[in-house]
Design a protein around this motif. Structure first.
Motif, PDB file in Angstrom:
ATOM      1  N   ASP A   1      50.070  34.245  47.094  1.00  8.63           N
ATOM      2  CA  ASP A   1      48.963  34.607  47.985  1.00  8.63           C
ATOM      3  C   ASP A   1      47.804  35.239  47.205  1.00  8.63           C
ATOM      4  OD1 ASP A   1      50.343  36.913  47.371  1.00  8.63           O
ATOM      5  OD2 ASP A   1      50.188  37.783  49.389  1.00  8.63           O
ATOM      6  N   THR A   2      48.114  35.932  46.095  1.00  4.56           N
ATOM      7  CA  THR A   2      47.063  36.530  45.278  1.00  4.56           C
ATOM      8  C   THR A   2      46.269  35.455  44.531  1.00  4.56           C
ATOM      9  OG1 THR A   2      48.347  38.568  44.971  1.00  4.56           O
ATOM     10  CG2 THR A   2      46.581  38.142  43.401  1.00  4.56           C
ATOM     11  N   ILE A   3      46.979  34.506  43.944  1.00  8.25           N
ATOM     12  CA  ILE A   3      46.297  33.425  43.225  1.00  8.25           C
ATOM     13  C   ILE A   3      45.480  32.573  44.196  1.00  8.25           C
ATOM     14  CG2 ILE A   3      46.669  31.326  41.880  1.00  8.25           C
ATOM     15  CD1 ILE A   3      49.083  32.681  40.609  1.00  8.25           C
ATOM     16  N   ALA A   4      46.053  32.355  45.392  1.00 11.30           N
ATOM     17  CA  ALA A   4      45.314  31.594  46.409  1.00 11.30           C
ATOM     18  C   ALA A   4      44.024  32.319  46.771  1.00 11.30           C
ATOM     19  CB  ALA A   4      46.183  31.398  47.648  1.00 11.30           C
ATOM     20  N   ALA A   5      44.087  33.619  46.900  1.00 12.10           N
ATOM     21  CA  ALA A   5      42.895  34.402  47.255  1.00 12.10           C
ATOM     22  C   ALA A   5      41.840  34.300  46.157  1.00 12.10           C
ATOM     23  CB  ALA A   5      43.285  35.851  47.492  1.00 12.10           C
ATOM     24  N   ILE A   6      42.248  34.394  44.886  1.00 15.55           N
ATOM     25  CA  ILE A   6      41.299  34.323  43.768  1.00 15.55           C
ATOM     26  C   ILE A   6      40.619  32.951  43.725  1.00 15.55           C
ATOM     27  CG2 ILE A   6      41.151  34.282  41.243  1.00 15.55           C
ATOM     28  CD1 ILE A   6      43.310  36.484  41.225  1.00 15.55           C
TER      29      ILE A   6
ATOM     30  N   LEU B   1      46.713  29.330  53.360  1.00 15.88           N
ATOM     31  CA  LEU B   1      46.258  29.605  54.723  1.00 15.88           C
ATOM     32  C   LEU B   1      46.301  31.096  55.054  1.00 15.88           C
ATOM     33  CD1 LEU B   1      48.030  26.629  56.546  1.00 15.88           C
ATOM     34  CD2 LEU B   1      45.626  26.800  55.848  1.00 15.88           C
ATOM     35  N   SER B   2      47.063  31.862  54.270  1.00 19.52           N
ATOM     36  CA  SER B   2      47.134  33.323  54.470  1.00 19.52           C
ATOM     37  C   SER B   2      47.033  34.029  53.121  1.00 19.52           C
ATOM     38  CB  SER B   2      48.440  33.699  55.167  1.00 19.52           C
ATOM     39  OG  SER B   2      48.536  33.094  56.432  1.00 19.52           O
ATOM     40  N   PRO B   3      45.860  33.993  52.482  1.00 23.89           N
ATOM     41  CA  PRO B   3      45.696  34.567  51.142  1.00 23.89           C
ATOM     42  C   PRO B   3      45.723  36.108  51.178  1.00 23.89           C
ATOM     43  CG  PRO B   3      43.583  33.850  51.992  1.00 23.89           C
ATOM     44  CD  PRO B   3      44.599  33.394  52.997  1.00 23.89           C
ATOM     45  N   ALA B   4      45.941  36.666  50.022  1.00 25.96           N
ATOM     46  CA  ALA B   4      45.935  38.131  49.914  1.00 25.96           C
ATOM     47  C   ALA B   4      44.517  38.667  50.149  1.00 25.96           C
ATOM     48  CB  ALA B   4      46.437  38.565  48.544  1.00 25.96           C
ATOM     49  N   ASP B   5      44.451  39.915  50.507  1.00 24.79           N
ATOM     50  CA  ASP B   5      43.151  40.554  50.744  1.00 24.79           C
ATOM     51  C   ASP B   5      42.681  41.190  49.440  1.00 24.79           C
ATOM     52  OD1 ASP B   5      40.906  41.701  51.757  1.00 24.79           O
ATOM     53  OD2 ASP B   5      41.954  43.268  52.912  1.00 24.79           O
ATOM     54  N   THR B   6      41.877  40.474  48.677  1.00 28.13           N
ATOM     55  CA  THR B   6      41.383  40.958  47.390  1.00 28.13           C
ATOM     56  C   THR B   6      40.032  40.335  47.080  1.00 28.13           C
ATOM     57  OG1 THR B   6      41.840  41.099  45.023  1.00 28.13           O
ATOM     58  CG2 THR B   6      42.638  39.133  46.168  1.00 28.13           C
ATOM     59  N   ASP B   7      39.249  41.057  46.295  1.00 29.40           N
ATOM     60  CA  ASP B   7      37.954  40.528  45.842  1.00 29.40           C
ATOM     61  C   ASP B   7      38.022  40.025  44.402  1.00 29.40           C
ATOM     62  OD1 ASP B   7      36.658  41.124  48.258  1.00 29.40           O
ATOM     63  OD2 ASP B   7      36.305  43.197  47.638  1.00 29.40           O
ATOM     64  N   ASP B   8      39.189  40.021  43.816  1.00 31.19           N
ATOM     65  CA  ASP B   8      39.337  39.587  42.423  1.00 31.19           C
ATOM     66  C   ASP B   8      38.999  38.101  42.285  1.00 31.19           C
ATOM     67  OD1 ASP B   8      40.152  42.115  41.738  1.00 31.19           O
ATOM     68  OD2 ASP B   8      42.298  41.662  41.803  1.00 31.19           O
TER      69      ASP B   8
ATOM     70  N   ASP C   1      55.569  37.957  29.664  1.00 24.72           N
ATOM     71  CA  ASP C   1      56.711  38.177  30.548  1.00 24.72           C
ATOM     72  C   ASP C   1      56.512  37.541  31.920  1.00 24.72           C
ATOM     73  OD1 ASP C   1      58.042  39.689  28.604  1.00 24.72           O
ATOM     74  OD2 ASP C   1      56.924  41.503  29.186  1.00 24.72           O
ATOM     75  N   GLY C   2      55.387  36.858  32.110  1.00 28.62           N
ATOM     76  CA  GLY C   2      55.132  36.206  33.387  1.00 28.62           C
ATOM     77  C   GLY C   2      54.502  37.097  34.431  1.00 28.62           C
ATOM     78  N   GLU C   3      54.138  38.320  34.013  1.00 22.83           N
ATOM     79  CA  GLU C   3      53.502  39.230  34.965  1.00 22.83           C
ATOM     80  C   GLU C   3      52.068  38.773  35.231  1.00 22.83           C
ATOM     81  OE1 GLU C   3      54.709  41.837  36.644  1.00 22.83           O
ATOM     82  OE2 GLU C   3      56.697  41.402  35.810  1.00 22.83           O
ATOM     83  N   LEU C   4      51.620  38.925  36.478  1.00 23.30           N
ATOM     84  CA  LEU C   4      50.279  38.507  36.878  1.00 23.30           C
ATOM     85  C   LEU C   4      49.313  39.685  36.766  1.00 23.30           C
ATOM     86  CD1 LEU C   4      48.487  36.259  38.181  1.00 23.30           C
ATOM     87  CD2 LEU C   4      49.088  37.279  40.406  1.00 23.30           C
ATOM     88  N   HIS C   5      48.156  39.463  36.121  1.00 17.88           N
ATOM     89  CA  HIS C   5      47.104  40.468  36.015  1.00 17.88           C
ATOM     90  C   HIS C   5      45.825  39.877  36.601  1.00 17.88           C
ATOM     91  CE1 HIS C   5      49.594  42.905  33.272  1.00 17.88           C
ATOM     92  NE2 HIS C   5      49.968  41.740  32.777  1.00 17.88           N
ATOM     93  N   THR C   6      45.119  40.684  37.388  1.00 17.52           N
ATOM     94  CA  THR C   6      43.901  40.206  38.041  1.00 17.52           C
ATOM     95  C   THR C   6      42.740  41.158  37.775  1.00 17.52           C
ATOM     96  OG1 THR C   6      44.320  41.397  40.117  1.00 17.52           O
ATOM     97  CG2 THR C   6      45.297  39.189  39.879  1.00 17.52           C
ATOM     98  N   ALA C   7      41.527  40.615  37.948  1.00 19.58           N
ATOM     99  CA  ALA C   7      40.325  41.453  37.729  1.00 19.58           C
ATOM    100  C   ALA C   7      39.194  40.939  38.589  1.00 19.58           C
ATOM    101  CB  ALA C   7      39.937  41.422  36.266  1.00 19.58           C
TER     102      ALA C   7
END
Length: 418
Positions: A299-304, A378-385, A393-399
């Motif tokens: 959902d975070t990647i979808a939002a970006i 259809l239901s993305p995360a609420d972020t402005d990134d 390690d596969g961890e997701l970082h956003t900006a």
């Protein structure tokens, strides 16, 4: 002396001695014999032209027999063709490709199609045979409908064999269960089907490119020069049971039908409310599927991605490496010397990095996304990134800003080039 002679009623002179002796021979002279009977039958007079009449009669007999023989041979040849159509005893093994885009409802129409393609020689007899068989056999299994698709047929299958194939049914009852993971591409799906002997590669690819199904998600979808595989994104990943030797058309329909069921009317309405077509939702979902390390990240990647699409002036490129990886790592290995285009050609439409000419979404989906990826779009995360990356390690970082993005890369993934 005159008295010695007597004249009988016939006018013959006989002596007294002769008259008294009835056994004496009598000799006739100049008499009418018509009233006398004879045991010997007279020969009938010859008719004029008799020899010619006899000759004509023999010729007519010969002609009659020749006509009978010719008619018998013609009937025999026709019967041989008819039997050969039904059983395919002496037919060629060479396959004929038949492609029809709409279902055929009746056996009669199917026979006409076989006749048009040279697979049967006596269509009227074949139709009669099928009608008779349907009456004599209680549960006759060649009644249609005959599903739209691409079929590779040959006369040795026999009439019923070809029609059964056109109904999308398998030659055997042996099945195989195959799991297709979320994010599988068309080349990978085709490989698994071929490896498990479900059907052959050529027919699968032909169906994917040309067969028109009535399902609303893909109805009327045409192949495009810029898209490697027309139905990429709509072969819903799941575990399926297939018959060995199943027709390609029914195999691909299984994927598409499931996709149609998964994407509900509520989901389609939600996409419309968001200003997306379902094609755009599937493209975004395929990128989310390819980019996310886990369902939790989707959902975070979808939002970006959607944030970037909503601000094309400042973010004309998606900057997702997965779109060009799709062409280089999935499509390119599946191309052959006879393929219509090269990988470089397709990169013109799929490379969304900042050094490409592709603005916004690529030309088509880059894999077949699962339900979680579609729901994330259809239901993305609420972020402005508008930036993201993964560390080792596969961890997701956003900006939200480029400077923040660069700072995070230096800290968590200095090996990345930005």
């Amino acid at each position: 002396m005159a008295d010695d002679l007597k004249l009988d009623e016939t006018g013959i002179n006989i002596s007294d001695t002769d008259a008294q002796d009835e056994k004496k021979d009598v000799y006739f002279t100049n008499q009418d014999y018509s009233g006398l009977r004879s045991d010997k039958k007279p020969k009938p007079p010859k008719k004029a032209g008799g020899a010619k009449t006899k000759k004509f009669g023999v010729g007519s007999t010969y002609l009659f027999f020749i006509i009978v023989i010719v008619i018998s041979m013609a009937i025999s040849v026709y019967a041989i063709f008819c039997i050969n159509d039904v059983f395919g005893m002496t037919k060629s093994k060479s396959s004929v490709t038949i492609n029809y885009t709409q279902d055929i409802e009746t056996p009669s129409e199917a026979v006409d199609l076989l006749s048009d393609n040279g697979l049967v020689q006596c269509p009227n007899f074949c139709k009669f045979y099928l009608k008779l068989a349907s009456v004599l056999v209680g549960d006759y299994d060649v009644t249609g409908p005959f599903r739209a698709g691409v079929y590779y047929l040959n006369g040795q299958m026999g009439l019923e064999g070809m029609l059964i194939n056109m109904q999308g049914e398998a030659d055997t009852t042996e099945t195989v269960r195959i799991m297709f993971p979320e994010g599988a591409t068309v080349p990978e799906i085709v490989d698994r089907l071929v490896e498990n002997e479900v059907c052959d590669r050529a027919s699968l690819l032909s169906v994917i490119e040309s067969t028109d199904y009535s399902y609303s998600l893909i109805s009327g979808m045409q192949s495009k020069e810029s898209v490697p595989y027309r139905l990429e994104g709509y072969l819903f990943p799941d575990t399926y049971d297939f018959y060995i030797g199943q027709s390609a058309s029914s195999v691909i329909e299984t994927f598409v039908r499931h996709c149609e069921e998964v994407v509900t009317e509520d989901m389609r309405q939600k996409a419309s409310d968001m200003g997306y077509t379902m094609q755009e939702v599937i493209i975004i979902a395929s990128i989310v599927q390819a980019e996310a390390g886990s369902v939790d990240q989707m959902d975070t990647i979808a939002a970006i991605i959607e944030n970037r699409l909503n601000d094309p002036a400042n973010n004309p490129w998606l900057g997702c490496q997965s779109t060009s990886d799709y062409i280089n790592n999935k499509v390119a290995p599946a191309l052959s010397s006879t393929s219509a285009h090269t990988a470089d050609y397709y990169l013109q439409y799929y490379n969304t990095n900042t050094d490409s000419s592709v603005v916004g979404l690529p030309e088509g989906p880059i894999c077949n996304p699962g339900l979680a990826a579609i729901q994330a779009v259809l239901s993305p995360a609420d972020t402005d990134d508008i930036y993201f990356f993964h560390d080792m390690d596969g961890e997701l970082h956003t900006a939200e800003t480029y400077s923040e993005f660069k700072s995070l890369i230096r800290k968590y993934a200095p090996y990345l080039e930005y």
